[in-house]
Write an enzyme that holds these catalytic residues in place. Structure first.
Site, PDB file in Angstrom:
ATOM      1  CD  GLU A   1      -6.377   5.089  -6.905  1.00  0.00           C
ATOM      2  OE1 GLU A   1      -7.420   5.728  -7.079  1.00  0.00           O
ATOM      3  OE2 GLU A   1      -5.793   5.079  -5.802  1.00  0.00           O
TER       4      GLU A   1
ATOM      5  CG  ASN B   1      -8.230   5.207  -0.060  1.00  0.00           C
ATOM      6  OD1 ASN B   1      -9.010   4.792   0.785  1.00  0.00           O
ATOM      7  ND2 ASN B   1      -7.219   4.495  -0.510  1.00  0.00           N
TER       8      ASN B   1
ATOM      9  CB  SER C   1      -4.342   4.447   1.437  1.00  0.00           C
ATOM     10  OG  SER C   1      -4.074   3.129   1.733  1.00  0.00           O
TER      11      SER C   1
ATOM     12  CG  HIS D   1      -3.511   2.818  -3.716  1.00  0.00           C
ATOM     13  ND1 HIS D   1      -4.798   3.266  -3.840  1.00  0.00           N
ATOM     14  CD2 HIS D   1      -3.433   2.286  -2.467  1.00  0.00           C
ATOM     15  CE1 HIS D   1      -5.459   3.030  -2.725  1.00  0.00           C
ATOM     16  NE2 HIS D   1      -4.657   2.433  -1.881  1.00  0.00           N
TER      17      HIS D   1
HETATM   18  P1  NAI Z   1      -0.584  -3.661   8.169  1.00  0.00           P
HETATM   19  O1  NAI Z   1      -0.674  -2.975   9.481  1.00  0.00           O
HETATM   20  O2  NAI Z   1      -1.481  -4.819   7.922  1.00  0.00           O
HETATM   21  O3  NAI Z   1       0.906  -4.151   7.888  1.00  0.00           O
HETATM   22  C1  NAI Z   1       2.014  -3.288   7.965  1.00  0.00           C
HETATM   23  C2  NAI Z   1       3.253  -4.144   8.129  1.00  0.00           C
HETATM   24  O4  NAI Z   1       4.377  -3.290   8.020  1.00  0.00           O
HETATM   25  C3  NAI Z   1       3.329  -4.832   9.501  1.00  0.00           C
HETATM   26  O5  NAI Z   1       3.577  -6.212   9.317  1.00  0.00           O
HETATM   27  C4  NAI Z   1       4.490  -4.140  10.204  1.00  0.00           C
HETATM   28  O6  NAI Z   1       5.251  -5.020  11.013  1.00  0.00           O
HETATM   29  C5  NAI Z   1       5.305  -3.664   9.015  1.00  0.00           C
HETATM   30  N1  NAI Z   1       6.137  -2.515   9.298  1.00  0.00           N
HETATM   31  C6  NAI Z   1       5.843  -1.436  10.017  1.00  0.00           C
HETATM   32  N2  NAI Z   1       6.873  -0.564  10.007  1.00  0.00           N
HETATM   33  C7  NAI Z   1       7.829  -1.119   9.242  1.00  0.00           C
HETATM   34  C8  NAI Z   1       9.130  -0.722   8.824  1.00  0.00           C
HETATM   35  N3  NAI Z   1       9.650   0.442   9.210  1.00  0.00           N
HETATM   36  N4  NAI Z   1       9.805  -1.556   8.020  1.00  0.00           N
HETATM   37  C9  NAI Z   1       9.267  -2.724   7.624  1.00  0.00           C
HETATM   38  N5  NAI Z   1       8.065  -3.174   7.997  1.00  0.00           N
HETATM   39  C10 NAI Z   1       7.343  -2.354   8.786  1.00  0.00           C
HETATM   40  O7  NAI Z   1      -0.806  -2.511   7.073  1.00  0.00           O
HETATM   41  P2  NAI Z   1      -1.505  -2.616   5.640  1.00  0.00           P
HETATM   42  O8  NAI Z   1      -2.963  -2.517   5.822  1.00  0.00           O
HETATM   43  O9  NAI Z   1      -0.926  -3.738   4.878  1.00  0.00           O
HETATM   44  O10 NAI Z   1      -1.059  -1.227   4.995  1.00  0.00           O
HETATM   45  C11 NAI Z   1       0.241  -1.033   4.483  1.00  0.00           C
HETATM   46  C12 NAI Z   1       0.227   0.131   3.510  1.00  0.00           C
HETATM   47  O11 NAI Z   1      -0.666  -0.172   2.437  1.00  0.00           O
HETATM   48  C13 NAI Z   1      -0.259   1.458   4.113  1.00  0.00           C
HETATM   49  O12 NAI Z   1       0.434   2.503   3.509  1.00  0.00           O
HETATM   50  C14 NAI Z   1      -1.736   1.481   3.709  1.00  0.00           C
HETATM   51  O13 NAI Z   1      -2.252   2.785   3.642  1.00  0.00           O
HETATM   52  C15 NAI Z   1      -1.668   0.836   2.325  1.00  0.00           C
HETATM   53  N6  NAI Z   1      -2.903   0.211   1.862  1.00  0.00           N
HETATM   54  C16 NAI Z   1      -3.693  -0.519   2.717  1.00  0.00           C
HETATM   55  C17 NAI Z   1      -4.856  -1.099   2.256  1.00  0.00           C
HETATM   56  C18 NAI Z   1      -5.717  -1.917   3.156  1.00  0.00           C
HETATM   57  O14 NAI Z   1      -6.867  -2.205   2.768  1.00  0.00           O
HETATM   58  N7  NAI Z   1      -5.262  -2.338   4.333  1.00  0.00           N
HETATM   59  C19 NAI Z   1      -5.272  -0.956   0.844  1.00  0.00           C
HETATM   60  C20 NAI Z   1      -4.325  -0.242   0.024  1.00  0.00           C
HETATM   61  C21 NAI Z   1      -3.201   0.345   0.533  1.00  0.00           C
END
Ligand code: NAI
Length: 280
Positions: free
Chosen positions: A149, A187, A116, A137
């Site tokens: 994006e 963002n 993000s 993104h």
């Molecule tokens: P989340 O916390 O919901 O999920 C992250 C997942 O990644 C977890 O299931 C965790 O077990 C896994 N994980 C952590 N380290 C890992 C590794 N080394 N290898 C494999 N899996 C691993 O996070 P979320 O919200 O889905 O965010 C993920 C990415 O997407 C971040 O970079 C965030 O900035 C981006 N993002 C998030 C948005 C949102 O609204 N939550 C929107 C757009 C982008």
């Protein structure tokens, strides 16, 4: 495209895997946590069932999508033509993952990050093929929001940009090019929505419910606190922290102590059952 791999089966990864499966791509969803994979499988099933209920999807399309998605916690099995990473918003963790993925994938594999806020050029540092690395993104919920994006890092080549734009369209999304700058476009603008609302809360100007209700009444679909709960309070905090640091501690992006305390308490929003609101 023989196979797409999605890394991270959390809030974003599961939705991205769902749309890849729906678009007919053989899709591999990887996570280090087995329970994350299990709840992702449940949530994808629920999302697709809801699509049928709403008349947007047919039963056969749901089954076909589910058949296309495989789940794994074996990183060595992650070999694909296009990899989309959606793990924690942390530079070092993302870099380590991409270095590992490069060791087991060919020079032709495109690797995209759903970060993000972290500049793509920083994530690409130390990669063997930074020309094949790009930002893709998505927005939350990934299976509904149309915008993607597309962010070109300093070394990303044109072919990688073209393939990413074409995949985004193939997934039914609207790609928009953004320059590689902390927080990109959405963002960066949206940060003030959260940061300023948290300041209002900290100063005791109004409670969470009132701030959300007022903002909604002006036409926003969600207020800032319910939106942080949907995004993930921890993810939202990491994004603010990363932007604060990227802009050399510019005070306008200063993270909030109230939000930090929620993160420390494990009150990460909907995904943990509690955030600014209680979902239990
Ligand atoms: P989340 O916390 O919901 O999920 C992250 C997942 O990644 C977890 O299931 C965790 O077990 C896994 N994980 C952590 N380290 C890992 C590794 N080394 N290898 C494999 N899996 C691993 O996070 P979320 O919200 O889905 O965010 C993920 C990415 O997407 C971040 O970079 C965030 O900035 C981006 N993002 C998030 C948005 C949102 O609204 N939550 C929107 C757009 C982008």
């Amino acid at each position: 495209m023989n196979r797409i791999a999605v890394i991270g089966a959390g809030t974003m990864g599961l939705g991205i895997a769902q749309i890849c499966g729906l678009a007919g791509f053989p899709t591999l969803l990887f996570d280090i946590a087995d329970d994350a994979l299990k709840s992702a499988a449940d949530q994808i099933e629920k999302n697709l069932a809801k699509g049928i209920e709403k008349g947007k999807l047919r039963e056969e399309e749901k089954s076909a999508a589910l058949e296309k998605i495989e789940f794994t916690s074996d990183l060595n099995a992650v070999k694909a033509d296009f990899i989309i990473e959606a793990i924690v918003e942390n530079l070092e963790v993302k870099q380590k993952l991409f270095h590992q993925l490069e060791r087991q994938n060919g020079a032709e594999t495109i690797m995209a990050s759903n970060t993000s806020s972290i500049p793509l050029t920083q994530i690409a540092r130390g990669m063997k093929f930074p020309n094949r690395f790009i930002g893709m993104h998505f927005f939350n919920p990934a299976h509904i929001m149309k915008l993607v994006e597309v962010i070109r890092g300093a070394s990303t080549d044109q072919e990688t940009v073209n393939k990413t734009v074409s995949l985004s369209k193939g997934l039914g999304k609207t790609p928009v090019m953004a320059k590689d700058s902390p927080g990109f476009i959405v963002n960066r603008v949206a940060r003030h929505f959260y940061v300023e609302s948290l300041k209002i809360l900290e100063e005791g100007v109004a409670p969470v419910e009132d701030i959300d209700a007022l903002i909604r009444s002006t036409g926003f679909k969600m207020g800032p606190f319910e939106l942080m709960d949907l995004i993930g309070v921890d993810t939202n905090f990491s994004v603010t922290e990363s932007m604060f640091n990227s802009f050399y501690q510019d005070g306008k992006f200063r993270p909030s102590r109230i939000q930090k305390q929620k993160v420390d308490a494990g009150h990460h929003g909907r995904k943990s059952g509690k955030g600014f609101y209680d979902y239990s």
